[in-house]
Design an enzyme around this catalytic site. Sequence first.
Site, PDB file in Angstrom:
ATOM      1  N   ASN A 125      -0.279  10.370   5.711  1.00 57.88           N
ATOM      2  CA  ASN A 125      -1.517   9.931   6.354  1.00 57.88           C
ATOM      3  C   ASN A 125      -2.629  10.960   6.258  1.00 57.88           C
ATOM      4  O   ASN A 125      -3.811  10.601   6.318  1.00 57.88           O
ATOM      5  CB  ASN A 125      -1.215   9.554   7.805  1.00 57.88           C
ATOM      6  CG  ASN A 125      -0.552   8.201   7.900  1.00 57.88           C
ATOM      7  OD1 ASN A 125      -1.192   7.174   7.773  1.00 57.88           O
ATOM      8  ND2 ASN A 125       0.768   8.202   8.074  1.00 57.88           N
ATOM      9  N   THR A 132       2.736  -8.640  12.043  1.00 64.67           N
ATOM     10  CA  THR A 132       2.850  -7.375  11.346  1.00 64.67           C
ATOM     11  C   THR A 132       1.631  -7.218  10.463  1.00 64.67           C
ATOM     12  O   THR A 132       0.696  -7.998  10.558  1.00 64.67           O
ATOM     13  CB  THR A 132       4.150  -7.308  10.538  1.00 64.67           C
ATOM     14  OG1 THR A 132       4.313  -5.973  10.068  1.00 64.67           O
ATOM     15  CG2 THR A 132       4.140  -8.254   9.376  1.00 64.67           C
ATOM     16  N   GLU A 144       6.407   4.786   7.164  1.00 63.60           N
ATOM     17  CA  GLU A 144       5.877   5.877   6.346  1.00 63.60           C
ATOM     18  C   GLU A 144       6.647   7.172   6.594  1.00 63.60           C
ATOM     19  O   GLU A 144       6.718   7.665   7.712  1.00 63.60           O
ATOM     20  CB  GLU A 144       4.392   6.072   6.633  1.00 63.60           C
ATOM     21  CG  GLU A 144       3.550   4.951   6.065  1.00 63.60           C
ATOM     22  CD  GLU A 144       2.080   5.032   6.414  1.00 63.60           C
ATOM     23  OE1 GLU A 144       1.283   4.395   5.723  1.00 63.60           O
ATOM     24  OE2 GLU A 144       1.736   5.717   7.392  1.00 63.60           O
ATOM     25  N   THR A 163       0.861  -1.190   0.000  1.00 61.49           N
ATOM     26  CA  THR A 163       0.000   0.000   0.000  1.00 61.49           C
ATOM     27  C   THR A 163       0.896   1.238   0.000  1.00 61.49           C
ATOM     28  O   THR A 163       1.293   1.719  -1.045  1.00 61.49           O
ATOM     29  CB  THR A 163      -0.972  -0.003   1.195  1.00 61.49           C
ATOM     30  OG1 THR A 163      -0.245  -0.258   2.407  1.00 61.49           O
ATOM     31  CG2 THR A 163      -2.030  -1.084   1.023  1.00 61.49           C
ATOM     32  N   LYS A 211       4.212  -7.077   3.870  1.00 66.47           N
ATOM     33  CA  LYS A 211       3.972  -5.669   3.598  1.00 66.47           C
ATOM     34  C   LYS A 211       3.675  -4.988   4.919  1.00 66.47           C
ATOM     35  O   LYS A 211       3.181  -5.605   5.874  1.00 66.47           O
ATOM     36  CB  LYS A 211       2.832  -5.485   2.605  1.00 66.47           C
ATOM     37  CG  LYS A 211       1.445  -5.878   3.091  1.00 66.47           C
ATOM     38  CD  LYS A 211       0.689  -4.804   3.835  1.00 66.47           C
ATOM     39  CE  LYS A 211       0.640  -3.523   3.037  1.00 66.47           C
ATOM     40  NZ  LYS A 211       0.018  -2.424   3.854  1.00 66.47           N
ATOM     41  N   THR A 265      -6.923  10.513  -0.421  1.00 69.75           N
ATOM     42  CA  THR A 265      -7.149  11.499  -1.478  1.00 69.75           C
ATOM     43  C   THR A 265      -6.354  11.171  -2.729  1.00 69.75           C
ATOM     44  O   THR A 265      -5.470  10.325  -2.707  1.00 69.75           O
ATOM     45  CB  THR A 265      -6.768  12.910  -0.994  1.00 69.75           C
ATOM     46  OG1 THR A 265      -5.377  12.894  -0.627  1.00 69.75           O
ATOM     47  CG2 THR A 265      -7.612  13.311   0.188  1.00 69.75           C
TER      48      THR A 265
END
Length: 415
Positions: free
Chosen positions: A410, A195, A281, A156, A184, A415
């Site tokens: 995040n 995870t 991230e 993702t 992932k 969007t």
Amino acid sequence: MITFEGLNPIYGGVCAAAGFTAGAVRAGIKASSGKDDLALIYCVKPCSAAAVYTQNIVKGAPITVTQKHLKDGKAQAVIVNSGNANTCNANGIEIAELMCGLTADCIKIKKEDVIVASTGVIGQQLTREPFEKGIPVLAGVLSEVGSTDACKAIMTTDTRVKEFAFEFTLPLGNKTCRIGGISKGSGMINPDMATLLAFITTDAAISVPMLQKALSDANEISYSRVNIDGDTSTNDMASVMASGLAGNELITEENEDYEAFFGALCAVMLNLAKETARDGEGATKLIECAVMNAPSEEAAALISRAVISSSLVKAAVFAADANWGRIMMAAGASGAEFDPEKVSVRIVSENGDVKVCENGAGVGHSDEEAHKVLLADEVIIVIDLGEENAELNRSVAWGCDLTYDYVKINAEYRT
């Protein structure tokens, strides 16, 4: 790469072990991305299987279905989608069962032998159409070199493929075995049992109880020592399938063969876990916290996890600021019992090694030197709790720095 004696890194991921193939297709679940979003892992025969799952009370429908399917300890395939978590959906169980049923029909296995998983946005409706169109195509593209494609399809916000495999020998029968995995995970990572998603395959023959024990124990020292952002996903799952095609005598007890298998499993999971932290991230740095000479193993684990989980520590590492008081703060708030006046702290990287605290107090160090050490893309925080005769009471945990991009990623996730 983390490795152990007697293990040889090899190519192949989840297809490295005998009997396994994998593949991926674009089913249109992530309609705007144009990327593959549906993956399948398949074995030519039913396998011993085990899994660990999220500890979040709110669970994705695939967790519920997989738990039911694995009650007999058998599985032959994994079907997994990205782009939608299939969590908090009114028809979630129906969709998860549909994924299993379509997969079973297309590759001619039992529906109950399918593990199902999903990852993506929570609370977003998921329809039947992508699976009805995608799974028949997916069944036709399975390949012995399909591991990387499958890994990419389940990503993702991940920025790197997480894929490892090893070859090892079971000593009692001198049998060569293989084990590999993909995973992932980049955000919503604070695993208590797993995870975000991890799938492991092996051709070793091992009983279901021993496989479950090995997975649970390996998970405790790997995925359960990773924290990205303090949020525990609703869809966490790590599973392992063992085909037995290596031809070794079935492992049914904790003997030399079990120890060799457990070491290989740990190597796969430790590498996948570490890469998960590295790929947090918005992250620019991997943070490793190594705690040693603790009053107990539990204390070491609590402190290592607390330090890599601290937003203040993570922000300081991002800024390359040796604000070591934040490390002491996190250790003291961890719930572990220790003597602060015995603690020393070092910060280590490829750029150097600087001691910032000794006997619970600051020592003279160069801020310029410490800044240089912290500029590296992999930073190790070494905490020595100073207990005598406590060499085995140690723990390692992994996290990442907290950057401006974490908020941006995040804030714009949907969007």
